[in-house]
Design an enzyme around this catalytic site. Structure first.
Site, mmCIF file in Angstrom:
data_model
loop_
_atom_site.group_PDB
_atom_site.id
_atom_site.type_symbol
_atom_site.label_atom_id
_atom_site.label_comp_id
_atom_site.label_asym_id
_atom_site.label_seq_id
_atom_site.Cartn_x
_atom_site.Cartn_y
_atom_site.Cartn_z
ATOM 1 N N TYR A 133 0.828 -1.203 0.000
ATOM 2 C CA TYR A 133 0.000 0.000 0.000
ATOM 3 C C TYR A 133 0.868 1.260 0.000
ATOM 4 O O TYR A 133 1.803 1.405 0.787
ATOM 5 C CB TYR A 133 -0.910 0.022 1.232
ATOM 6 C CG TYR A 133 -1.676 1.316 1.399
ATOM 7 C CD1 TYR A 133 -2.802 1.573 0.638
ATOM 8 C CD2 TYR A 133 -1.251 2.282 2.295
ATOM 9 C CE1 TYR A 133 -3.505 2.763 0.774
ATOM 10 C CE2 TYR A 133 -1.938 3.477 2.446
ATOM 11 C CZ TYR A 133 -3.068 3.715 1.675
ATOM 12 O OH TYR A 133 -3.743 4.897 1.799
ATOM 13 N N GLY A 164 -5.759 5.508 -0.312
ATOM 14 C CA GLY A 164 -7.167 5.776 -0.035
ATOM 15 C C GLY A 164 -8.068 4.862 -0.844
ATOM 16 O O GLY A 164 -7.886 3.640 -0.857
#
Length: 506
Positions: free
Chosen positions: A53, A60
């Site tokens: 990530y 997001g």
């Protein structure tokens, strides 16, 4: 003296030393090793095309979008641009510097994943006096203070604006003037700069430094007013407070006894059996504020020395863990308590001021502390000003920490609003200094009128005040006195003089 950072020893006063006093920072040898070890692990995973990530994915709502190897590096630059979305006036310079030192300390753990060059750039900018311009509004205090931290990142890249040598200028000019080069971001670097609640934590740390000093000044002001009103000192007996057991209350009562020790005024007759709550409840009320601020400091210093990132990288286990360590609530909630407590302290101070100026309550002092009542109004309208400040603090005490508005298409559906909390708490503290300043001016005026020598600590405070603010005989404009008194409190001279006379206050 330089502040060495290693991830675990940063205090609120260290933040103040770097932010306000411009002490230099350095990073320990062990911390540099941890930063480099973590980066090696990440680079190996990038080379192996692992999904991480914010490194090889979007962020997001776009966390499921996997980036191509060609996009990984370029993504960090676009990440910074898109998140530099604040608005309004520039953040106060000292707060930006505090956020920078806080972010360096996070990197020192070796769990953030940025290259050594990233941390070095922040260190060098701090030490050479470059402060990025960051908009004061735009952070919701979750995923970190993304917007203002992104403007710090832009300055590191030589974009946006910065303050250098007291002047606002393009960041590339500031870097060049300081002998630095713009930073070229690589994979993970951008998020390693912005992904933490460092701005709101810096503001909280600096605010708590001001609160600690205000609490000592509060005791000095209260002692002056107790003397001026010839108060009954029984409520400050140590045994009373020990029986209940709250440390803050015990410390306030102790300070009041020490500040008034040796008083001729309080040794006289004419006391009430019981004074009003605004006098005899001072240890209990302000003691509660002390206890709240102590808890807040503990929380802020945990955050200053913690890892506020997402994801977090664990080199020893070769693991990447995603979570929400950027969440600002652990700082926002205690700072809400501090703001509310300080507003209560302002109310107490204004009520004591009222008793000094109200002839029905002032134990024989003249109306509004003028000896020429009617022709002159004395400190009548100074009390109005204190009322205005108190009213604003009450409004600002409405909580922000429970005002979450979902963001990022409901992927980030609970945010802390911690920046809003710390900004309004900072304003509350400023107002509290103003209210206390006016009370101290009034108490000094009352002591001029009251016959007898006050206690040692009160006498020292009174002497310093009279160095800067004259006794009010004929009416004059009072706003210069009010502003000068606040400046005196912020300078530390009055506190130093009092502590030289009676020893360090608790």
């Amino acid at each position: 003296m330089p502040v060495e950072l290693n991830g675990s020893n940063l205090s609120i006063h260290d933040v103040e030393a770097v932010s306000r006093n411009r002490d230099n920072v350095s990073v320990s040898k062990d911390a540099w090793q941890r930063i480099e070890t973590c980066r090696t692990m990440i680079q190996n995973k990038i080379d192996a095309h692992e999904v991480m990530y914010g490194v090889t994915t979007g962020i997001g709502e776009f966390s499921e979008v996997v980036l191509s190897p060609e996009q990984v590096t370029e993504f960090q630059r676009f990440l910074i641009y898109s998140h530099a979305a604040g608005i309004g006036d520039a953040m106060v310079e000292e707060v930006v510097r505090g956020a920078m030192v806080g972010r360096i300390n996070v990197h020192c753990h070796g769990n953030s994943g940025g290259r050594r060059e990233v941390t070095e750039q922040i260190v060098n900018m701090l030490n050479r006096g470059i402060t990025p311009i960051a908009a004061a509004k735009g952070s919701v205090g979750a995923c970190g203070d993304l917007s203002p931290m992104s403007q710090i990142a832009m300055a590191m890249m030589g974009e946006g604006e910065s303050i250098y040598d007291g002047k606002r200028m393009p960041s590339d000019v500031a870097l060049e003037s300081a002998g630095l080069q713009p930073l070229e971001l690589q994979a993970r670097d951008g998020l390693a700069i912005i992904n933490g609640s460092n701005m709101l934590t810096a503001m909280a740390a600096l605010s708590l430094c001001d609160v600690e000093r205000w609490l000592k000044y509060q005791d000095i002001a209260a002692a002056m007013t107790l003397e001026a009103l010839n108060a009954n000192m029984t409520p400050y007996d140590s045994r009373l407070h020990e029986l209940r057991g709250f440390q803050g209350s015990e410390k306030v009562a102790s300070n009041l006894r020490r500040l008034t020790e040796g008083s001729e005024i309080l040794a006289g007759a004419g006391k009430k059996v019981q004074d009003a709550y605004s006098l005899r409840s001072t240890p209990q009320v302000i003691g509660a504020v002390r206890d709240a601020s102590k808890f807040a400091r503990e929380q802020v210093e945990i955050e200053l020395n913690g890892v506020g990132d997402n994801p977090v990288f664990l080199p020893d286990e070769d693991r990447v863990i995603t979570g929400a360590n950027f969440q600002g609530t652990p700082i926002a909630l205690p700072m809400e308590m501090v703001g509310t407590g300080m507003s209560m302290g302002a109310v107490l101070s204004e009520r004591r001021l009222n008793r000094l100026t109200n002839p029905a309550l002032s134990a024989g002092l003249p109306p509004f502390l003028t000896e020429k009542a009617g022709m002159h109004s004395g400190l009548m309208v100074a009390q109005y000003t204190a009322c205005a400040l108190v009213a604003e603090t009450r409004i600002l005490s409405h909580p922000a920490a429970n005002q979450s508005i979902p963001a990022a298409a409901d992927q980030e559906d609970f945010v802390s609003m911690g920046m809003t909390t710390t900004q309004k708490t900072r304003q509350i503290i400023e107002n509290c200094y103003g209210v206390l300043a006016i009370e101290m001016i009034a108490a000094a005026q009352a002591l001029d009128i009251r016959e007898g020598t006050p206690g040692t600590g009160v006498h020292a405070a009174h002497q310093v005040i009279r160095k800067y603010i004259e006794h009010l005989d004929d009416d004059r404009a009072l706003f210069p006195d009010n502003d000068r008194m606040v400046e005196l409190l912020m300078s530390g001279e009055l506190l130093e003089s009092v502590e030289n006379a009676v020893g360090a206050l608790d």
